[in-house]
Design a protein around this motif. Sequence first.
Motif, short mmCIF file in Angstrom:
data_model
loop_
_atom_site.label_atom_id
_atom_site.label_comp_id
_atom_site.label_asym_id
_atom_site.label_seq_id
_atom_site.Cartn_x
_atom_site.Cartn_y
_atom_site.Cartn_z
N PRO A 147 -6.36 -27.35 -4.89
CA PRO A 147 -7.13 -26.87 -3.75
C PRO A 147 -6.39 -27.15 -2.45
O PRO A 147 -5.86 -28.24 -2.27
CB PRO A 147 -8.42 -27.68 -3.81
N HIS A 148 -6.36 -26.17 -1.56
CA HIS A 148 -5.64 -26.34 -0.30
C HIS A 148 -6.22 -25.41 0.76
O HIS A 148 -6.80 -24.37 0.44
CB HIS A 148 -4.15 -26.05 -0.47
N THR A 149 -5.98 -25.78 1.99
CA THR A 149 -6.21 -24.90 3.13
C THR A 149 -5.01 -23.96 3.19
O THR A 149 -3.88 -24.41 3.04
CB THR A 149 -6.26 -25.74 4.43
N GLU A 150 -5.23 -22.68 3.40
CA GLU A 150 -4.10 -21.76 3.49
C GLU A 150 -3.25 -22.07 4.73
O GLU A 150 -3.79 -22.24 5.82
CB GLU A 150 -4.61 -20.31 3.54
N ASP A 151 -1.94 -22.15 4.52
CA ASP A 151 -1.01 -22.42 5.62
C ASP A 151 -1.42 -23.62 6.46
O ASP A 151 -1.33 -23.62 7.70
CB ASP A 151 -0.86 -21.17 6.52
N VAL A 281 -11.48 -25.08 0.83
CA VAL A 281 -10.14 -25.11 0.24
C VAL A 281 -10.20 -24.30 -1.05
O VAL A 281 -11.21 -24.28 -1.75
CB VAL A 281 -9.66 -26.55 -0.04
N HIS A 282 -9.11 -23.61 -1.33
CA HIS A 282 -9.10 -22.74 -2.50
C HIS A 282 -7.91 -23.11 -3.40
O HIS A 282 -6.95 -23.74 -2.96
CB HIS A 282 -9.00 -21.27 -2.07
N GLY A 283 -8.00 -22.69 -4.64
CA GLY A 283 -6.93 -22.93 -5.60
C GLY A 283 -7.04 -21.94 -6.74
O GLY A 283 -7.70 -20.90 -6.59
N LYS A 299 -4.41 -8.98 -3.90
CA LYS A 299 -3.87 -8.70 -2.56
C LYS A 299 -4.44 -9.76 -1.63
O LYS A 299 -5.61 -10.13 -1.75
CB LYS A 299 -4.32 -7.32 -2.08
N ARG A 300 -3.62 -10.23 -0.70
CA ARG A 300 -4.09 -11.28 0.20
C ARG A 300 -3.85 -10.91 1.65
O ARG A 300 -2.75 -10.49 2.02
CB ARG A 300 -3.35 -12.58 -0.10
N ALA A 301 -4.87 -11.05 2.46
CA ALA A 301 -4.72 -10.88 3.90
C ALA A 301 -5.21 -12.14 4.60
O ALA A 301 -6.07 -12.86 4.08
CB ALA A 301 -5.51 -9.67 4.39
FE LIG Z 1 -3.47 -20.32 -0.98
#
Ligand SMILES: [Fe+2]
Length: 331
Positions: A147-151, A281-283, A299-301
């Motif tokens: 799990p993480h915060t993006e960027d 947080v996502h993973g 797809k990721r935005a």
């Molecule tokens: Fe990510």
Amino acid sequence: MSTAATPVRQLDPHTVAELREAAAKLLAEFGTSATSPELLGRVQRLARDFGDDLRHHFRPVDTADGLFVLRGLDVDDEGIGPTPGSWATAGDSGAIHDLVLLLLSTVMGNPIAWEGQQNGRFVHNIVPSPGHETEQTGASSKVLLSPHTEDAFHPGRAHLLILGCMRNHDGIATTAASIRKTRLTDADVDLLTTAVLPILPDDAYKAAQGYTDQAPPAVPALFATEDGITLRYDPAYTPLDRADAEYRAAYGRLSDELARVSVAVSLRPGEVLVVDNDLVVHGRVPFQARYDGTDRWLKRASVRVAGRRTRPPAEAGEHGYGQAALEAHAS
Ligand SMILES: [Fe+2]
């Protein structure tokens, strides 16, 4: 991990048609989803004309879950062609869906891209890639993507992370944990809202590697806002061994709480997951890649939203390891 119900927003047929028509118009006009200033300008003008129903579906995240799933769009499994073998070869695969994602991202805020990631494209392809199975990036498969915060390393990171599902035959789950569902003691919150450790850039930012000009800034894992706590969390890139035992223990309890409240979201083709990157947080769970053109494909935005007060003001002074977010629209 719980499989508790995820908030779902069912798009009405009119909204779906509006999005589809605008995306088709863009593709007919530009022949690609690779962004140019002209294409981004056109996206903004088309998005301005969308109706109120559409805007209502795309209102901000409004529950403690910190996320929602949009349902109602569909993906033609044959029409999109095989899952690309890596982001680098994806090109215009599924370009119409890139444009749908860009349009809805523009309704919710301002899409961003990174020069050092996926050739500066505004919509990324997340596919498993041979040789990257055990990394902590979207190209991995065999390992749990923690799990993480993006960027998380960057002050210009997205407020919203948007994942559109193209293909997911094995029902591979994205995981999500909201800080608003955790229970932490006041003492732990006090400690974790102190800037103690840096968050270093991840492997996906090739250009940032070797960036040694300035010391990594220490950043707080938690931030107390008027509306509740927000977080900035990426243990895989946080040098925890540099902190004292007391801090490490509090960080460990935060990790345990996030694991306790984590939910599994198994996206189906056409579904779009919108995650508030300041709350959640996502993973991803580990899986066995197929490498036969039928792999999971997302797809990721990434989207910034003007005027949010979800982050410590001191962030604005961080150097961001020499990386700069490119914003789709002047703000
Ligand atoms: Fe990510």
